[in-house]
Design an enzyme around this catalytic site. Structure first.
Site, PDB file in Angstrom:
ATOM      1  N   LYS A 111       0.907  -1.216   0.101  1.00 40.89           N
ATOM      2  CA  LYS A 111       0.003   0.204   0.050  1.00 40.89           C
ATOM      3  C   LYS A 111       1.071   1.446   0.132  1.00 40.89           C
ATOM      4  O   LYS A 111       0.592   2.350  -0.514  1.00 40.89           O
ATOM      5  CB  LYS A 111      -0.856  -0.085   1.214  1.00 40.89           C
ATOM      6  CG  LYS A 111      -2.108  -1.078   1.077  1.00 40.89           C
ATOM      7  CD  LYS A 111      -3.215  -0.471   1.859  1.00 40.89           C
ATOM      8  CE  LYS A 111      -4.436  -1.627   1.859  1.00 40.89           C
ATOM      9  NZ  LYS A 111      -5.323  -1.201   2.821  1.00 40.89           N
ATOM     10  N   LYS A 192      -7.858 -12.401  -9.707  1.00 41.95           N
ATOM     11  CA  LYS A 192      -9.130 -12.242  -8.917  1.00 41.95           C
ATOM     12  C   LYS A 192     -10.085 -11.145  -9.208  1.00 41.95           C
ATOM     13  O   LYS A 192      -9.532 -10.187  -9.490  1.00 41.95           O
ATOM     14  CB  LYS A 192      -8.800 -12.088  -7.300  1.00 41.95           C
ATOM     15  CG  LYS A 192      -8.885 -13.209  -6.376  1.00 41.95           C
ATOM     16  CD  LYS A 192      -8.445 -13.015  -5.272  1.00 41.95           C
ATOM     17  CE  LYS A 192      -8.830 -11.759  -4.258  1.00 41.95           C
ATOM     18  NZ  LYS A 192      -8.540 -11.945  -3.153  1.00 41.95           N
ATOM     19  N   LYS A 195     -12.135  -4.732  -6.806  1.00 41.74           N
ATOM     20  CA  LYS A 195     -13.101  -3.621  -7.026  1.00 41.74           C
ATOM     21  C   LYS A 195     -13.230  -3.207  -8.579  1.00 41.74           C
ATOM     22  O   LYS A 195     -12.414  -3.178  -9.501  1.00 41.74           O
ATOM     23  CB  LYS A 195     -12.403  -2.496  -6.239  1.00 41.74           C
ATOM     24  CG  LYS A 195     -12.643  -3.040  -4.735  1.00 41.74           C
ATOM     25  CD  LYS A 195     -12.354  -1.808  -3.660  1.00 41.74           C
ATOM     26  CE  LYS A 195     -12.169  -2.322  -2.570  1.00 41.74           C
ATOM     27  NZ  LYS A 195     -10.867  -3.008  -2.058  1.00 41.74           N
TER      28      LYS A 195
END
Ligand code: AMP
Ligand code: TRP
Length: 326
Positions: A111, A192, A195
């Protein structure tokens, strides 16, 4: 009964992967465990947020979870910032975890590379997460694989605290759900589903209309063969559709495969099954959305139940440390 706690960030809209991989298991779990679900808005502000966005997202996520079947009368659903205990306990955790341990967290490394401004909160994020878990004496923490390291750290923090100050916290274990469907992106079936901002056409939102769901599933990437076979390695697109159909209809994907001769029919049936699965969820969501005051009432009940447990644990921790009581 086993105590279970999980946390979910109020960011973006939930998608089919969240539902089939996590939320529908939570829905079952609420009946067999003493389950707490925390909407972790304080974790969300470790990266910049616009002021209006956060409250709206927390409200919407609560409504999505309730619409998906988490029943505030059966489990405890609450918003992290509605209790001061989380932030307060996080400080005790920060003083128990080391700089070196936090520096080894892979989620922080990932992040912090995505942002220019790296808040101290992003670095100490796992200490707040440890507080979320330890405040509730949670035995089990159902999470995705990416959270395994944070739960291990939570155990280490609890152990260290207990050995310094005497028995205070329950040592939790991570429960990584491997039986649930891992839903892949419809356009990039090696990745995967995540969002919707990253790949809107490959992601089915839980609030997508039937027309949009049909459109996205019809456009799903398959392969140049024609045979319907469940083979994740060589036929990821087709296998993804089979596992979605399987999860939506409680069937085994490999057994479903033999019933289909062509991709077209498989897509039509998969779209139909997803639409039917989401129909009641969408109807309940519309009701909840129309009455935000009722959601707020339910969240206050959740926060009161949570506080009952969390405040006792925090008091025990402060007493064991030996802080002078006021
Ligand atoms: P996230 O918001 O990505 O952290 O996901 C919240 C929960 O949904 C986690 O427990 C994840 O394991 C689960 N999840 C997210 N994406 C998927 C996916 N594509 N397939 C299955 N489960 C998922
Ligand atoms: N860190 C988790 C995530 O990114 C969210 C989270 C916060 C959490 N507190 C938690 C998960 C406590 C489980 C238990 O998904």
């Amino acid at each position: 009964m086993k105590r279970v706690l999980s946390g979910i960030q109020p960011s973006g809209e939930l998608h089919l992967g969240n539902y089939l991989g996590a939320i529908n298991h939570w829905v079952q779990m609420q009946h067999t465990t003493d389950a707490f679900f925390c909407i972790v808005d304080l974790h969300a502000i470790t990266v910049p947020k616009s002021p209006g966005e956060l409250g709206r997202d927390s409200l919407k996520l609560s409504q999505m979870l309730m619409a998906a079947g988490l029943d505030p009368e059966v489990c405890t659903i609450f918003v992290q910032s509605h209790l001061h205990e989380h932030a307060e306990c996080a400080w005790l955790m920060e003083c128990t975890v080391s700089f070196g341990e936090l520096s080894r967290m892979t989620q922080f490394k990932d992040k912090s590379e995505q942002h220019d401004f790296i808040s101290a909160g992003l670095f100490t994020y796992p200490a707040l997460q440890a507080a979320d878990i330890l405040l509730y004496d949670a035995d089990e923490v159902p999470v995705g694989d990416d959270q395994r390291q944070h739960i291990e750290l939570t155990r280490d923090i609890a152990e260290r605290f207990n050995s310094r100050y005497g028995d205070t916290f329950v040592l939790p274990v991570a429960v990584i759900n491997n039986t649930g469907a891992r839903v892949m992106d419809l356009q990039h079936p090696h990745k995967k589903m995540s969002k919707s901002l990253e790949s809107p056409r490959g992601t089915v939102g839980l609030l997508d209309t039937p027309a949009i769901i049909t459109k996205k599933i019809k456009a799903a990437v398959t392969d140049s063969e024609t045979e319907v076979r469940y083979d994740v390695e060589t036929k990821p697109g087709v296998s993804n559709l089979l596992s979605i159909l399987g999860a939506a209809t409680q069937n085994d994907p490999a057994e479903l495969a033999v019933r289909y001769e062509d991709y077209g029919t498989l897509k039509v049936d998969t779209a139909e099954a997803v639409i039917e699965m989401l129909r009641p969820l969408q109807a309940r969501f519309a009701e909840l959305e129309a009455d935000p005051a009722e959601t707020m009432r339910l969240l206050r009940i959740g926060a009161d139940k949570a506080r009952g447990v969390a405040s006792a644990t925090l008091a025990r921790a402060k007493q064991n440390i030996g802080l002078l009581s006021p």
